[in-house]
Design a protein around this motif. Structure first.
Motif, PDB file in Angstrom:
ATOM      1  N   SER A   1      56.020  80.707  41.401  1.00 38.21           N
ATOM      2  CA  SER A   1      56.885  81.693  40.742  1.00 38.21           C
ATOM      3  C   SER A   1      56.049  82.926  40.448  1.00 38.21           C
ATOM      4  O   SER A   1      54.885  82.822  40.060  1.00 38.21           O
ATOM      5  CB  SER A   1      57.467  81.133  39.440  1.00 38.21           C
ATOM      6  OG  SER A   1      58.278  80.016  39.681  1.00 38.21           O
ATOM      7  N   PHE A   2      56.636  84.079  40.616  1.00 39.32           N
ATOM      8  CA  PHE A   2      55.948  85.369  40.497  1.00 39.32           C
ATOM      9  C   PHE A   2      55.953  85.778  39.025  1.00 39.32           C
ATOM     10  O   PHE A   2      57.008  86.055  38.458  1.00 39.32           O
ATOM     11  CB  PHE A   2      56.694  86.388  41.350  1.00 39.32           C
ATOM     12  CG  PHE A   2      55.969  87.666  41.619  1.00 39.32           C
ATOM     13  CD1 PHE A   2      54.849  87.698  42.427  1.00 39.32           C
ATOM     14  CD2 PHE A   2      56.433  88.867  41.099  1.00 39.32           C
ATOM     15  CE1 PHE A   2      54.202  88.885  42.713  1.00 39.32           C
ATOM     16  CE2 PHE A   2      55.797  90.068  41.371  1.00 39.32           C
ATOM     17  CZ  PHE A   2      54.672  90.079  42.185  1.00 39.32           C
ATOM     18  N   ARG A   3      54.776  85.814  38.391  1.00 37.59           N
ATOM     19  CA  ARG A   3      54.667  86.146  36.957  1.00 37.59           C
ATOM     20  C   ARG A   3      53.805  87.408  36.798  1.00 37.59           C
ATOM     21  O   ARG A   3      52.595  87.334  36.605  1.00 37.59           O
ATOM     22  CB  ARG A   3      54.052  84.974  36.200  1.00 37.59           C
ATOM     23  CG  ARG A   3      53.882  85.177  34.691  1.00 37.59           C
ATOM     24  CD  ARG A   3      55.190  85.115  33.942  1.00 37.59           C
ATOM     25  NE  ARG A   3      54.985  85.225  32.503  1.00 37.59           N
ATOM     26  CZ  ARG A   3      55.221  84.244  31.619  1.00 37.59           C
ATOM     27  NH1 ARG A   3      55.664  83.070  32.033  1.00 37.59           N
ATOM     28  NH2 ARG A   3      55.018  84.439  30.344  1.00 37.59           N
TER      29      ARG A   3
ATOM     30  N   HIS B   1      54.598  90.643  46.175  1.00 33.06           N
ATOM     31  CA  HIS B   1      55.939  90.059  46.112  1.00 33.06           C
ATOM     32  C   HIS B   1      56.339  89.537  47.495  1.00 33.06           C
ATOM     33  O   HIS B   1      56.851  88.411  47.640  1.00 33.06           O
ATOM     34  CB  HIS B   1      56.914  91.141  45.636  1.00 33.06           C
ATOM     35  CG  HIS B   1      58.214  90.650  45.101  1.00 33.06           C
ATOM     36  ND1 HIS B   1      59.290  90.340  45.914  1.00 33.06           N
ATOM     37  CD2 HIS B   1      58.653  90.427  43.835  1.00 33.06           C
ATOM     38  CE1 HIS B   1      60.312  89.965  45.168  1.00 33.06           C
ATOM     39  NE2 HIS B   1      59.956  89.999  43.897  1.00 33.06           N
TER      40      HIS B   1
ATOM     41  N   CYS C   1      58.243  81.374  47.441  1.00 33.24           N
ATOM     42  CA  CYS C   1      58.671  81.787  46.104  1.00 33.24           C
ATOM     43  C   CYS C   1      60.085  82.348  46.154  1.00 33.24           C
ATOM     44  O   CYS C   1      60.401  83.157  47.025  1.00 33.24           O
ATOM     45  CB  CYS C   1      57.716  82.841  45.553  1.00 33.24           C
ATOM     46  SG  CYS C   1      58.150  83.460  43.925  1.00 33.24           S
TER      47      CYS C   1
ATOM     48  N   SER D   1      61.139  84.763  39.961  1.00 30.37           N
ATOM     49  CA  SER D   1      60.152  85.498  39.171  1.00 30.37           C
ATOM     50  C   SER D   1      60.305  85.104  37.713  1.00 30.37           C
ATOM     51  O   SER D   1      61.351  84.602  37.298  1.00 30.37           O
ATOM     52  CB  SER D   1      60.320  87.009  39.329  1.00 30.37           C
ATOM     53  OG  SER D   1      61.475  87.460  38.643  1.00 30.37           O
TER      54      SER D   1
ATOM     55  N   HIS E   1      59.225  86.512  33.652  1.00 30.08           N
ATOM     56  CA  HIS E   1      58.717  87.635  32.868  1.00 30.08           C
ATOM     57  C   HIS E   1      58.705  87.245  31.399  1.00 30.08           C
ATOM     58  O   HIS E   1      59.748  86.933  30.831  1.00 30.08           O
ATOM     59  CB  HIS E   1      59.598  88.869  33.084  1.00 30.08           C
ATOM     60  CG  HIS E   1      59.827  89.182  34.534  1.00 30.08           C
ATOM     61  ND1 HIS E   1      59.034  90.053  35.246  1.00 30.08           N
ATOM     62  CD2 HIS E   1      60.751  88.706  35.419  1.00 30.08           C
ATOM     63  CE1 HIS E   1      59.462  90.116  36.506  1.00 30.08           C
ATOM     64  NE2 HIS E   1      60.497  89.294  36.627  1.00 30.08           N
TER      65      HIS E   1
ATOM     66  N   LEU F   1      60.288  95.913  39.442  1.00 28.99           N
ATOM     67  CA  LEU F   1      60.153  94.495  39.781  1.00 28.99           C
ATOM     68  C   LEU F   1      61.517  93.832  39.927  1.00 28.99           C
ATOM     69  O   LEU F   1      61.729  93.006  40.823  1.00 28.99           O
ATOM     70  CB  LEU F   1      59.341  93.787  38.697  1.00 28.99           C
ATOM     71  CG  LEU F   1      57.845  94.117  38.651  1.00 28.99           C
ATOM     72  CD1 LEU F   1      57.228  93.606  37.356  1.00 28.99           C
ATOM     73  CD2 LEU F   1      57.113  93.528  39.860  1.00 28.99           C
TER      74      LEU F   1
ATOM     75  N   ASN G   1      63.190  91.758  43.117  1.00 28.00           N
ATOM     76  CA  ASN G   1      63.811  90.433  43.020  1.00 28.00           C
ATOM     77  C   ASN G   1      65.197  90.428  43.647  1.00 28.00           C
ATOM     78  O   ASN G   1      65.560  89.513  44.390  1.00 28.00           O
ATOM     79  CB  ASN G   1      63.907  90.004  41.552  1.00 28.00           C
ATOM     80  CG  ASN G   1      62.553  89.817  40.899  1.00 28.00           C
ATOM     81  OD1 ASN G   1      61.563  89.553  41.560  1.00 28.00           O
ATOM     82  ND2 ASN G   1      62.505  89.964  39.585  1.00 28.00           N
TER      83      ASN G   1
ATOM     84  N   TRP H   1      66.161  86.719  44.955  1.00 32.16           N
ATOM     85  CA  TRP H   1      65.488  85.808  44.038  1.00 32.16           C
ATOM     86  C   TRP H   1      66.309  85.670  42.754  1.00 32.16           C
ATOM     87  O   TRP H   1      67.188  86.498  42.465  1.00 32.16           O
ATOM     88  CB  TRP H   1      64.110  86.353  43.642  1.00 32.16           C
ATOM     89  CG  TRP H   1      63.048  86.242  44.680  1.00 32.16           C
ATOM     90  CD1 TRP H   1      63.192  85.950  46.003  1.00 32.16           C
ATOM     91  CD2 TRP H   1      61.649  86.462  44.474  1.00 32.16           C
ATOM     92  NE1 TRP H   1      61.967  85.966  46.633  1.00 32.16           N
ATOM     93  CE2 TRP H   1      61.004  86.281  45.718  1.00 32.16           C
ATOM     94  CE3 TRP H   1      60.876  86.806  43.373  1.00 32.16           C
ATOM     95  CZ2 TRP H   1      59.622  86.412  45.864  1.00 32.16           C
ATOM     96  CZ3 TRP H   1      59.507  86.943  43.513  1.00 32.16           C
ATOM     97  CH2 TRP H   1      58.881  86.743  44.756  1.00 32.16           C
TER      98      TRP H   1
ATOM     99  N   GLN I   1      65.616  85.735  38.620  1.00 30.40           N
ATOM    100  CA  GLN I   1      64.585  86.214  37.701  1.00 30.40           C
ATOM    101  C   GLN I   1      64.826  85.631  36.311  1.00 30.40           C
ATOM    102  O   GLN I   1      65.958  85.469  35.875  1.00 30.40           O
ATOM    103  CB  GLN I   1      64.561  87.741  37.640  1.00 30.40           C
ATOM    104  CG  GLN I   1      65.881  88.379  37.266  1.00 30.40           C
ATOM    105  CD  GLN I   1      65.892  89.882  37.479  1.00 30.40           C
ATOM    106  OE1 GLN I   1      64.936  90.472  38.003  1.00 30.40           O
ATOM    107  NE2 GLN I   1      66.967  90.537  37.072  1.00 30.40           N
TER     108      GLN I   1
END
Length: 474
Positions: free
Chosen positions: A183-185, A227, A235, A238, A240, A284, A288, A293, A295
């Motif tokens: 997961s994109f953090r 990304h 992935c 995301s 946050h 961002l 996504n 994606w 989020q």
């Protein structure tokens, strides 16, 4: 009450309808843990933990807080005491956690992983430590086998944009049947208030992409490249984590100037930082959405409150708390701006302060567009709220302000490979809430229909929402 009957098959299930929903529908569902902090390295290397303290206490800030509250010296928490000494101090603390969720979790975990039904306390500590530690040395208690034992199908780790994801790659190459997806953090890209730590992270990003990141356009270009790489590695989510939402008005010129000032180490105001955060999060979110994606926004924590302990033992050691910032206005502006440009992705929002629950659920629902079922989700009870009372309230708030039937279910949000009984805990609570209302006549006595909803909440909704089957074969 004897030790052996505390965690029974019908634990937390107080009606016949609840028991039917759990045993016939919820229990058999696999686990889709779309947000956790498990180590992909430990999974890739199929780590074998040496003892019960290492797998169960190390890094667990819930246990740390409980032991401190019970008067345990830091030596036995994060200090240099032996693993066995730390375990015994935890065992001594457990009886004092009655009515804290840790008491339930502790005994669910002992039962589900090790078959131990004895209550943990000072008297039973040595026996339980030895029994659990001996089992952990067996091949069937390696990390991968622990995931198999809990019927886990998908694990979503939490990963920094500068991570090369080498362990995710190894897991995939080894054909491990459980999907372990990154997961994109990207929180560190927006944490300008951290001064030199922010600058250091930008330099780390520069090394990863291979060119200077000296202005805002180059930052967004670099984040887009990372990304893209995460997408190639499977992935689809995301994450946050911020103290607040950010919806300040800004211009490209302003944000670029603010970013350049910060990189030079010059002072930036709170307003300038908030404008910068608003811009980064907006860009961002567009990324996504462009990749379809989902989020997640985990919002409302004030972290590392104890300055002395931060200095002594470092961050993320159990000194975080609930924030009390006003969020509705910024939340509305942030999602509204994305909606206006058709840039709003599937979104899950989590609050930490319980006073914000209804507001979060109502605000998220403002931005459903009728294109994706459950597109804007009020997320699972998070962190300080992930206990019986908090889960029941989350279910009620979601039901009152949205569609419980579209809920994508529970997550562990944990660093421990012994935390998956939290899914069982949630499922039992869910079935008890629904079963109670069925027996009271507040819901129809239609086990087939409500059972199907339970199955969807426990697993099937997440499978559809995150569209994992189009990413990998499970």
């Amino acid at each position: 009450m004897s030790d052996k009957i505390f965690i029974t098959e019908d634990f937390l299930l107080h009606s016949e309808a609840a028991r039917t929903l759990y045993h016939d529908f919820a229990k058999k569902q696999p686990i889709f843990d779309y947000h956790c902090h498990l180590s992909p390295k430990d999974i890739a290397e199929d780590r074998q933990f040496e003892n019960l303290a290492q797998i169960w206490i190390d890094g667990d800030h819930y246990k740390y807080r409980a032991m401190r509250a019970n008067g345990v010296d830091e030596k036995f928490i994060t200090g240099n005491a032996s693993d066995y000494e730390k375990f015994t101090k935890w065992a001594e603390t457990v009886p004092y956690t009655l009515r804290n969720p840790l008491y339930h979790w502790t005994h669910l975990e002992l039962k589900n992983y090790f078959g131990i039904t004895t209550l943990l306390d000072a008297d039973s500590a040595e026996s339980i430590y030895n029994q659990g530690s001996e089992l952990l040395k067996k091949p069937e208690y390696s990390v991968k086998n622990l995931l198999r034992k809990m019927n886990v199908k998908v694990v979503g780790t939490t990963d920094d944009p500068t991570d090369d994801l080498q362990y995710h790659k190894k897991i995939k190459e080894d054909n491990f049947e459980i999907a372990v997806l990154p997961s994109f953090r990207p929180d560190k890209a927006s944490e300008m208030e951290k001064g030199q730590a922010f600058i250091d992270w930008i330099l780390k990003l520069e090394k990863k992409v291979g060119y200077p990141v000296t202005n805002f356009p180059s930052l967004i270009k670099a984040l887009q490249e990372r990304h893209d790489y995460f997408h190639e590695m499977g992935c689809r989510i995301s994450d946050h984590g911020h103290a607040n939402f950010y919806g300040e008005e800004y211009t490209s010129t302003e944000v670029n100037s603010i970013f350049e000032k910060a990189l030079k180490g010059e002072a930036v105001s709170v307003l300038e930082i908030n404008k910068y955060k608003s811009a980064v999060l907006f860009e961002l979110a567009l990324m996504n959405n462009a990749k379809s994606w989902a989020q997640q926004f985990h919002v409302g924590a004030i972290r590392n409150n104890n300055a002395k302990m931060l200095q002594d033992i470092g961050p993320d050691q159990g000194f975080d708390s609930l924030g009390d910032l006003n969020m509705a206005d910024n939340m509305s502006k942030f999602f509204g701006r994305l909606s206006q440009c058709n840039g709003l992705a599937k979104t899950i929002v989590y609050n930490l302060n319980p006073r914000d629950s209804e507001m979060f659920a109502a605000m998220a629902a403002n931005f459903n567009d009728g294109k994706i079922a459950g597109k804007m989700q009020y997320g699972a009870a998070w962190w300080f709220l992930d206990q019986k009372d908090g889960m029941e309230k989350q279910l009620n708030v979601l039901s009152n302000f949205g569609l419980l039937s579209r809920f994508v279910g529970m997550v562990t949000d944990s660093r421990s490979f012994l935390s998956f009984p939290r899914h069982e805990y949630f499922r039992r609570i869910l079935c008890n809430v629904l079963g109670d209302e069925m027996e009271k006549g507040e819901l129809p006595n239609n086990t087939k229909h409500i059972g199907a909803m339970v199955e969807a909440i426990c697993y099937k909704n997440a499978e559809t929402y995150f569209d994992i089957n189009n990413t990998i074969q499970i």
